[in-house]
Design an enzyme around this catalytic site. Sequence first.
Site, PDB file in Angstrom:
ATOM      1  N   THR A 162       0.758  -1.143   0.008  1.00 54.36           N
ATOM      2  CA  THR A 162       0.038  -0.015  -0.049  1.00 54.36           C
ATOM      3  C   THR A 162       0.957   1.258   0.079  1.00 54.36           C
ATOM      4  O   THR A 162       1.271   1.691  -1.100  1.00 54.36           O
ATOM      5  CB  THR A 162      -1.037  -0.147   1.062  1.00 54.36           C
ATOM      6  N   LYS A 188       4.251  -6.863   4.043  1.00 56.41           N
ATOM      7  CA  LYS A 188       3.902  -5.375   3.681  1.00 56.41           C
ATOM      8  C   LYS A 188       3.805  -4.768   5.003  1.00 56.41           C
ATOM      9  O   LYS A 188       3.245  -5.529   6.044  1.00 56.41           O
ATOM     10  CB  LYS A 188       2.741  -5.341   2.634  1.00 56.41           C
ATOM     11  N   THR A 199      -0.294  -2.456  10.683  1.00 54.27           N
ATOM     12  CA  THR A 199      -0.642  -2.767   9.313  1.00 54.27           C
ATOM     13  C   THR A 199       0.112  -3.619   8.683  1.00 54.27           C
ATOM     14  O   THR A 199       0.840  -2.814   8.131  1.00 54.27           O
ATOM     15  CB  THR A 199      -1.235  -1.612   8.531  1.00 54.27           C
ATOM     16  N   GLU A 280       6.575   4.887   7.525  1.00 56.35           N
ATOM     17  CA  GLU A 280       6.235   6.261   6.703  1.00 56.35           C
ATOM     18  C   GLU A 280       7.135   7.431   6.935  1.00 56.35           C
ATOM     19  O   GLU A 280       7.042   7.797   8.231  1.00 56.35           O
ATOM     20  CB  GLU A 280       4.837   6.447   6.741  1.00 56.35           C
ATOM     21  N   ASN A 403       0.140  10.620   5.467  1.00 56.60           N
ATOM     22  CA  ASN A 403      -1.116   9.943   6.089  1.00 56.60           C
ATOM     23  C   ASN A 403      -2.206  11.208   5.845  1.00 56.60           C
ATOM     24  O   ASN A 403      -3.389  10.929   5.856  1.00 56.60           O
ATOM     25  CB  ASN A 403      -0.964   9.958   7.627  1.00 56.60           C
ATOM     26  N   SER A 408      -6.681  10.468  -0.745  1.00 54.04           N
ATOM     27  CA  SER A 408      -7.085  11.044  -2.066  1.00 54.04           C
ATOM     28  C   SER A 408      -6.299  10.368  -3.281  1.00 54.04           C
ATOM     29  O   SER A 408      -5.592   9.498  -3.165  1.00 54.04           O
ATOM     30  CB  SER A 408      -6.315  12.637  -1.859  1.00 54.04           C
TER      31      SER A 408
END
Length: 408
Positions: A162, A188, A199, A280, A403, A408
């Site tokens: 993702t 992942k 996640t 991230e 995030n 979007s």
Amino acid sequence: MAKITKVSPLAPAAFPTLPVIDGVRLASIAAGVRYQGRTDVMLAVLDPGTSVAGVFTRSATRSAPVLDCQAKIGGASDGPAAILVNSGNSNAFTGHYGQTSVAEVTQAVADVTGVPVGRVFTSSTGVIGEPMKHERIVAKLGDLNAALSPDALEDAARAIMTTDTFAKGASRTVGIDGKMVKIAGIAKGSGMIAPDMATMLVYIFTDARVEQGALQAMLSAMTDKTFNCITVDSDTSTSDTLLLCATGASGVDAEGNAEFAAALEAVMLDLAQQVVRDGEGATKFVEIRVTGAANDVDAKVHGLAIANSPLVKTAIAGEDPNWGRVVMAIGKSGAAADRDLLSISFGDILVAEKGWVSPNYREEDAAAYMKGQDLVIGVDLGLGAGKSTVWTCDLTHGYIEINADYRS
């Protein structure tokens, strides 16, 4: 969904060469669940007799696929098995529709592959709360089944990404009774990563023979020392899934074998650390070593308090050796600590001891150390023999940008 174009500076140089695991065939395809122009569904079909063990998120808002997998783990292992994974939609917080979606997908996989529906495991990762367009997945199952190949782990790793910036894989081989046993896994994970899984989706395959109950016990114990010792942002996902599949194709019984257990743990730790390295917005990989705690549980509590502290993580991002924030995190953890026995180090630099800054501490040395990409924070509580190691990353503006733009 945020478009990730820059690979993490902490990424490995390349995806590793993974061995073919006999008894496992995989395929990936673009179904358009959410993304355009990339694969987003992976199918793995496992030979009859494959043992499947699993650990899952402890979230109270677990996704429909997680609930379905939990109900199936521990069932009969005599028939073939299948794993179907999609990215882009987590099928979480989708009410009865989510359960219906899982039922229709698992039945469709069973119809196409010939795998009993009770041995079809699914995982979903992506946006929470949006209905899954599972008909797009079902429409691609025939093509997926036709494309199954024993040498497709890297493609599978890419299909389940993702916000990941790189595909994650790891492997080990081990000799048992004169024969080589292979272990290979993919994962992942990038954000919403915290203990009690993350996640995070992880699929590990081995050609060893291990009975399901023993495989489950091994996986559960090793998860506590690997995937439950990492954190990116302290958020626990609705969808965390780790499946370990032993096909037995090598003919080697690995149950109770210490070398096999060590190799499996090494694969799990390798994948777990890759998830942190893809945190991230991360620019620094941080290992936190806690020793001298009253017990191992307290040591882990302290380690995670440091690893999850936004103040600690932003100081690391700013390359600031702000050991006071480490002191703060220890004090708030709730585990036993004595200010006047505490020692803190950054790498080999002793920063604080006996409740005060070390007399030999030089700020410029610590500041220079903090400019590195791989950092170690050491904490000795001086209370006992308890110890634990956890892994995290820094917290940067990049995390916010990813995030803030996620849907979007």
